[in-house]
Write a protein that holds these residues in place. Structure first.
Motif, PDB file in Angstrom:
ATOM      1  N   GLU A 248       0.842  -1.193   0.000  1.00 33.18           N
ATOM      2  CA  GLU A 248       0.000   0.000   0.000  1.00 33.18           C
ATOM      3  C   GLU A 248       0.883   1.251   0.000  1.00 33.18           C
ATOM      4  N   GLN A 249       0.400   2.298  -0.606  1.00 31.36           N
ATOM      5  CA  GLN A 249       1.157   3.544  -0.716  1.00 31.36           C
ATOM      6  C   GLN A 249       0.364   4.704  -0.125  1.00 31.36           C
ATOM      7  N   ILE A 250       1.080   5.715   0.335  1.00 27.71           N
ATOM      8  CA  ILE A 250       0.469   6.925   0.870  1.00 27.71           C
ATOM      9  C   ILE A 250       0.048   7.837  -0.276  1.00 27.71           C
ATOM     10  N   VAL A 251      -1.173   8.347  -0.201  1.00 28.22           N
ATOM     11  CA  VAL A 251      -1.653   9.357  -1.141  1.00 28.22           C
ATOM     12  C   VAL A 251      -1.836  10.651  -0.356  1.00 28.22           C
ATOM     13  N   LEU A 252      -1.205  11.730  -0.832  1.00 27.58           N
ATOM     14  CA  LEU A 252      -1.255  13.019  -0.148  1.00 27.58           C
ATOM     15  C   LEU A 252      -1.827  14.088  -1.066  1.00 27.58           C
ATOM     16  N   PRO A 253      -2.549  15.056  -0.509  1.00 22.01           N
ATOM     17  CA  PRO A 253      -3.067  16.136  -1.353  1.00 22.01           C
ATOM     18  C   PRO A 253      -1.946  16.963  -1.979  1.00 22.01           C
ATOM     19  N   GLU A 254      -0.847  17.110  -1.245  1.00 19.48           N
ATOM     20  CA  GLU A 254       0.349  17.762  -1.768  1.00 19.48           C
ATOM     21  C   GLU A 254       1.544  16.920  -1.355  1.00 19.48           C
ATOM     22  N   ARG A 255       2.357  16.539  -2.309  1.00 17.70           N
ATOM     23  CA  ARG A 255       3.485  15.648  -2.016  1.00 17.70           C
ATOM     24  C   ARG A 255       4.801  16.405  -2.185  1.00 17.70           C
ATOM     25  N   ARG A 256       5.410  16.734  -1.064  1.00 16.35           N
ATOM     26  CA  ARG A 256       6.748  17.349  -1.053  1.00 16.35           C
ATOM     27  C   ARG A 256       7.610  16.488  -0.145  1.00 16.35           C
ATOM     28  N   ALA A 257       8.419  15.655  -0.748  1.00 17.67           N
ATOM     29  CA  ALA A 257       9.124  14.604  -0.011  1.00 17.67           C
ATOM     30  C   ALA A 257      10.571  14.974   0.271  1.00 17.67           C
ATOM     31  N   ALA A 258      11.075  14.392   1.351  1.00 19.49           N
ATOM     32  CA  ALA A 258      12.484  14.510   1.716  1.00 19.49           C
ATOM     33  C   ALA A 258      12.910  13.178   2.328  1.00 19.49           C
ATOM     34  N   VAL A 259      14.210  12.931   2.348  1.00 23.41           N
ATOM     35  CA  VAL A 259      14.748  11.677   2.872  1.00 23.41           C
ATOM     36  C   VAL A 259      15.545  11.966   4.142  1.00 23.41           C
ATOM     37  N   MET A 260      15.251  11.213   5.187  1.00 24.99           N
ATOM     38  CA  MET A 260      15.991  11.356   6.427  1.00 24.99           C
ATOM     39  C   MET A 260      17.288  10.554   6.366  1.00 24.99           C
ATOM     40  N   LYS A 261      18.215  10.903   7.231  1.00 25.91           N
ATOM     41  CA  LYS A 261      19.504  10.209   7.271  1.00 25.91           C
ATOM     42  C   LYS A 261      19.487   9.037   8.246  1.00 25.91           C
ATOM     43  N   ALA A 262      18.881   9.232   9.415  1.00 25.48           N
ATOM     44  CA  ALA A 262      18.816   8.170  10.416  1.00 25.48           C
ATOM     45  C   ALA A 262      17.927   7.036   9.913  1.00 25.48           C
ATOM     46  N   LYS A 263      18.162   5.831  10.444  1.00 26.53           N
ATOM     47  CA  LYS A 263      17.487   4.646   9.925  1.00 26.53           C
ATOM     48  C   LYS A 263      16.448   4.093  10.896  1.00 26.53           C
ATOM     49  N   LEU A 264      15.457   3.429  10.321  1.00 24.42           N
ATOM     50  CA  LEU A 264      14.442   2.708  11.071  1.00 24.42           C
ATOM     51  C   LEU A 264      14.880   1.249  11.163  1.00 24.42           C
ATOM     52  N   GLU A 265      15.067   0.767  12.379  1.00 25.06           N
ATOM     53  CA  GLU A 265      15.540  -0.610  12.547  1.00 25.06           C
ATOM     54  C   GLU A 265      14.439  -1.593  12.171  1.00 25.06           C
ATOM     55  N   HIS A 266      14.804  -2.594  11.397  1.00 24.70           N
ATOM     56  CA  HIS A 266      13.829  -3.499  10.778  1.00 24.70           C
ATOM     57  C   HIS A 266      14.303  -4.943  10.959  1.00 24.70           C
ATOM     58  N   ARG A 267      13.586  -5.695  11.798  1.00 25.35           N
ATOM     59  CA  ARG A 267      13.911  -7.113  12.020  1.00 25.35           C
ATOM     60  C   ARG A 267      12.703  -7.939  11.579  1.00 25.35           C
ATOM     61  N   SER A 268      12.603  -8.131  10.278  1.00 25.98           N
ATOM     62  CA  SER A 268      11.379  -8.635   9.668  1.00 25.98           C
ATOM     63  C   SER A 268      11.185 -10.137   9.805  1.00 25.98           C
ATOM     64  N   TRP A 269      12.260 -10.915   9.853  1.00 26.86           N
ATOM     65  CA  TRP A 269      12.131 -12.369   9.719  1.00 26.86           C
ATOM     66  C   TRP A 269      12.680 -13.075  10.945  1.00 26.86           C
ATOM     67  N   ARG A 270      11.858 -13.947  11.491  1.00 30.25           N
ATOM     68  CA  ARG A 270      12.261 -14.691  12.685  1.00 30.25           C
ATOM     69  C   ARG A 270      13.287 -15.762  12.355  1.00 30.25           C
ATOM     70  N   ASP A 271      13.136 -16.391  11.189  1.00 31.69           N
ATOM     71  CA  ASP A 271      14.061 -17.426  10.727  1.00 31.69           C
ATOM     72  C   ASP A 271      13.877 -17.571   9.217  1.00 31.69           C
ATOM     73  N   TYR A 272      14.606 -18.513   8.616  1.00 31.94           N
ATOM     74  CA  TYR A 272      14.553 -18.651   7.161  1.00 31.94           C
ATOM     75  C   TYR A 272      13.167 -19.082   6.684  1.00 31.94           C
ATOM     76  N   ALA A 273      12.512 -19.965   7.447  1.00 30.15           N
ATOM     77  CA  ALA A 273      11.175 -20.407   7.047  1.00 30.15           C
ATOM     78  C   ALA A 273      10.200 -19.225   7.050  1.00 30.15           C
ATOM     79  N   HIS A 274      10.324 -18.345   8.036  1.00 33.35           N
ATOM     80  CA  HIS A 274       9.459 -17.169   8.090  1.00 33.35           C
ATOM     81  C   HIS A 274       9.748 -16.230   6.927  1.00 33.35           C
ATOM     82  N   LEU A 275      11.016 -16.094   6.573  1.00 31.92           N
ATOM     83  CA  LEU A 275      11.401 -15.291   5.413  1.00 31.92           C
ATOM     84  C   LEU A 275      10.702 -15.785   4.155  1.00 31.92           C
ATOM     85  N   GLN A 276      10.696 -17.091   3.958  1.00 31.62           N
ATOM     86  CA  GLN A 276      10.059 -17.674   2.783  1.00 31.62           C
ATOM     87  C   GLN A 276       8.539 -17.526   2.829  1.00 31.62           C
ATOM     88  N   ARG A 277       7.953 -17.819   3.986  1.00 30.78           N
ATOM     89  CA  ARG A 277       6.489 -17.744   4.098  1.00 30.78           C
ATOM     90  C   ARG A 277       5.989 -16.329   3.833  1.00 30.78           C
TER      91      ARG A 277
END
Length: 288
Positions: free
Chosen positions: A163-192
């Motif tokens: 899904e994507q964000i729809v905005l009435p006015e889109r003025r985007a910028a990119v931050m430098k700091a990162k969002l920590e992302h631990r998406s997969w518990r193990d390889y089987a979860h990665l595949q599923r």
């Protein structure tokens, strides 16, 4: 239930715009607390939409917020829109249970939302994605994500996945700091997880009128692997980069193979109905 945030007056010097955090979840008891802890005491409200957890997820959530809705599962886009409708903040951060806001990211967001001359309506935040406790520094899972946006007039596309964000006015910028992302518990979860997303996206494409083929699915396996491993530099992430490139290539194959399977299934379903319609006509012709 906590009251909605009051209507905002003009910012005073050094005052941060209000910020709502949105989480949609189901059975995330093993990792949602780290996410909530990274938000608690910082954002103005945490809104959680749960679609049927049975593992104690909501017991954990209640320690951090009382803005909790228990619902069915309509898909990613519709569910995020439900959560967004409950938000009161000037700005919204949408975050998943497998993500955490780092102190560096928190500070960068605060600096942006304090700025009296802020003209941006959308901030893209880079992922710091981990695979088997090692960071993926290149490729798809290191790219900035649309996560922080001005709430007024915003909505999510009603897509089942991606899904994507729809905005009435889109003025985007990119931050430098990162969002920590631990998406997969193990390889089987990665595949599923990739298998499920591939099927959801194939169904979405089919409903939009797209059609697939097995030769095209095979071609996408090759091209997506080359794109991830070579062009997007996952080769520099060693064996982890090779693994995630192979998984993403497989994901591309699954999408278009599923699309072809849906096409065949629809054709089989339509055939008996067509035969029933034609049968009386054929009988009438025989009687002539």
């Amino acid at each position: 239930m906590l009251a909605k945030l009051p209507t905002r007056l003009p910012l005073r010097a050094g005052e941060r715009r209000t910020l709502s955090a949105l989480i949609i979840c189901c059975n995330e008891a093993d990792r949602i607390e780290d996410c909530l802890r990274s938000l608690h005491g910082w954002v103005d409200e945490i809104i959680v939409f749960d679609s049927g957890s049975t593992d104690g997820t909501l017991d954990i959530v209640r320690r951090y917020t009382d803005k909790i809705w228990k619902t069915d599962w309509p898909g990613y886009g519709p569910q995020r829109n439900r959560a967004l409708q409950q938000a009161s903040g000037d700005w919204v951060l949408y975050i998943d249970a497998d993500e955490r806001v780092t102190p560096e990211l928190r500070q960068e967001i605060d600096n942006a939302l304090i700025d009296p001359h802020l003209d941006t309506t959308l901030f893209r935040i880079p992922w710091r994605t981990y695979l088997f406790d090692g960071e993926l520094r290149h490729g798809r899972y290191a790219t900035p994500q649309n996560r922080l946006f001005k709430r007024q007039g915003a909505r999510f596309r009603d897509h089942q996945v991606h899904e994507q964000i729809v905005l009435p006015e889109r003025r985007a910028a990119v931050m430098k700091a990162k969002l920590e992302h631990r998406s997969w518990r193990d390889y089987a979860h990665l595949q599923r997880k990739h298998r499920r997303y591939a099927n959801l996206l194939a169904r979405q494409k089919f409903e939009e009128g797209a059609r697939g083929s097995i030769p095209y699915a095979c071609m996408r396996f090759v091209t997506d692997f080359v794109q991830q491993y070579v062009l997007r530099l996952s080769v520099l992430d060693g064996w982890r980069g090779l693994m995630i490139s192979a998984v993403l290539a497989q994901y591309a194959y699954w999408k278009y193979a599923d699309l072809k399977a849906l096409e065949r299934e629809a054709a089989r379903t339509a055939a008996p109905a067509a035969n029933k319609t034609l049968a009386p006509v054929s009988a009438a012709l025989l009687r002539r």
